[in-house]
Design an enzyme around this catalytic site. Structure first.
Site, short mmCIF file in Angstrom:
data_model
loop_
_atom_site.label_atom_id
_atom_site.label_comp_id
_atom_site.label_asym_id
_atom_site.label_seq_id
_atom_site.Cartn_x
_atom_site.Cartn_y
_atom_site.Cartn_z
N TYR A 192 0.85 -1.20 0.00
CA TYR A 192 0.00 0.00 0.00
C TYR A 192 0.89 1.24 0.00
O TYR A 192 1.90 1.31 0.71
CB TYR A 192 -0.88 0.01 1.26
N GLU A 239 -3.47 7.34 -4.27
CA GLU A 239 -3.38 6.09 -3.50
C GLU A 239 -3.22 4.92 -4.45
O GLU A 239 -3.94 4.81 -5.44
CB GLU A 239 -4.66 5.92 -2.68
#
Ligand code: GDP
Ligand code: MN
Length: 396
Positions: A110, A198
């Site tokens: 992530y 993101e």
């Protein structure tokens, strides 16, 4: 402003952030043609909506790269009402797809950059636990989430790039590519005036390549005037129709799920109005149906448009008008409200509180009109009257 994954990935490509090869498609035939251009044995058929969590909701399918398999997956996903934890219970209709090369994933990571308003810096977050809900990682295993601030005047320092790579346990074969990706993603965030970028998951493939398998990019709407090419990516199908309508009239409107429509001038007063509705009405089920700042210099037209928009919301039961007459004088407001209520054949109860310039004239206009208003002096009184109306059937 949000964009689709396929648009985010196009921006990634331009910024030298590696992504799998893929094409957008809005019909099943286009999906099959797109897959035919990809050479991998597997392809991924991905629903394009402005919300995450698509995988869990059945909006992402990894299938064999054959026309039949792609047809089946594309037929299932296109047009589906995709419900994820970010769409709300009614879900979002899938109108387009991204058809992408299947990747051989070794690890899912992530990575994100977000604006931290509390200290006016950029916050980078990285976790070796990609592909999952990052909020859950933050709550249950905070030690698995690295958070570092970046001062915008300093930029992304090389030591921080190395720290992130180490934290993510990037294999040394992919280290250079990962470092480049992290730096390029930060630069994209700054150059395009983003409020969020993101990648979840950022993956390391079995042959140690580092790829953005997903992409979420949100732009600061106040900076869009600098980026016409980004404005062109807007998809109003993904936005609330009332909010799209309000944006045409430069009204700051945000749809909420309560029953008290609010028409207020000034964002601070609008927030305070929502608070007092909650405070006074909590136990009776009163809640704001919207945030609306009509602005300081709203015209009669502006007021009528605002009225029309707040009234198009079927959950509205009462209207609360709270205006401080400054640039927008109270008499002008009163005229606007009376005209709008007549034109729109307003049937719902209205509570109005006015203060400021020409308030006496404003009250006179309201009193002399043939429309029924409950007038309040203070915000608390206004909220109490709203609650009263909610307790009794309309017209009593
Ligand atoms: P989201 O659920 O909306 O965040 O959609 P993602 O694009 O993140 O996809 C969800 C999940 O699908 C990812 O976490 C991966 O596990 C899986 N996935 C996506 N693309 C591929 C791929 O190319 N190959 C494989 N094996 N899995 C994939
Ligand atoms: Mn994702």
């Amino acid at each position: 402003m949000k964009i689709h994954e396929y648009q985010a990935k196009e921006l990634f490509r331009q910024a030298n952030i590696p992504v799998p090869m893929g094409y957008a498609a809005s019909t099943v035939d286009e999906a099959i043609a797109a897959a035919a251009k990809l050479s991998t044995p597997k392809v991924v058929v991905k629903a394009q909506i402005h919300a995450g969590g698509r995988g869990k909701g059945g909006g992402v399918k990894v299938v064999d790269n054959t026309p039949e398999a792609v047809r089946t997956a594309a037929t299932a996903i296109l047009g589906m009402q995709l419900i994820t934890h970010q769409t709300g219970p009614e879900g979002q209709t899938v109108k387009s797809l991204l058809i992408e090369e299947g990747s051989a994933i070794a690890t899912e990571l992530y990575l994100s950059f977000i604006l931290d308003r509390a200290n006016s810096q950029v916050l980078v977050m990285a976790s070796p636990d990609g592909g999952m809900d990052i909020e859950e990682v933050a709550e249950k295993t905070p030690e698995r989430l690295l958070k570092r601030h970046i001062h915008p005047a300093v930029g992304m320092p090389a030591y921080l790039v190395r720290e992130i790579c180490q934290f993510l346990a990037i294999p040394k074969e992919g280290a250079k590519e990962a470092a480049q990706l992290i730096t390029n993603l930060y630069n994209l965030y700054v150059e395009k005036d983003c409020s969020l970028v993101e990648i979840n998951p950022l993956v390391v493939t079995t042959d140690n390549r580092v790829l953005a398998l997903d992409g979420k990019v949100t732009f600061d709407s106040n900076a869009l005037y600098r980026h016409p090419a980004i404005v062109a990516l807007r998809d109003t199908d993904e936005e609330d129709p009332l909010e799209v309508e309000a944006s045409k009239f430069n009204l700051n409107y945000i749809k909420l799920d309560g029953n008290v429509a609010c028409m207020v001038n000034g964002a601070g007063l609008a927030m305070a109005t929502m608070d007092i509705i909650k405070l006074v009405g909590e136990k009776t089920g009163a809640a704001p149906a919207n945030f609306l700042d009509v602005g300081g210099s709203a015209s009669q037209d502006g007021i009528e448009n605002a009225f029309r928009i707040i009234m198009s919301d079927p959950s509205v039961e009462v209207v609360l008008i709270n205006i401080f007459g400054g640039i927008l004088r109270c008499d002008k407001l009163a005229n606007g409200v009376v005209a709008a209520a007549k034109n729109l054949d307003m049937k719902l109860p209205m509570v109005i509180r006015m203060k400021g310039t020409n308030v006496e004239q404003g009250k006179e206009i309201l009193a002399n009109s043939d429309i029924q208003f409950a007038v309040a002096e203070t915000m608390k009184e206004a909220a109490e009257k709203v609650v009263q109306f909610l307790k009794q059937p309309v017209g009593v």
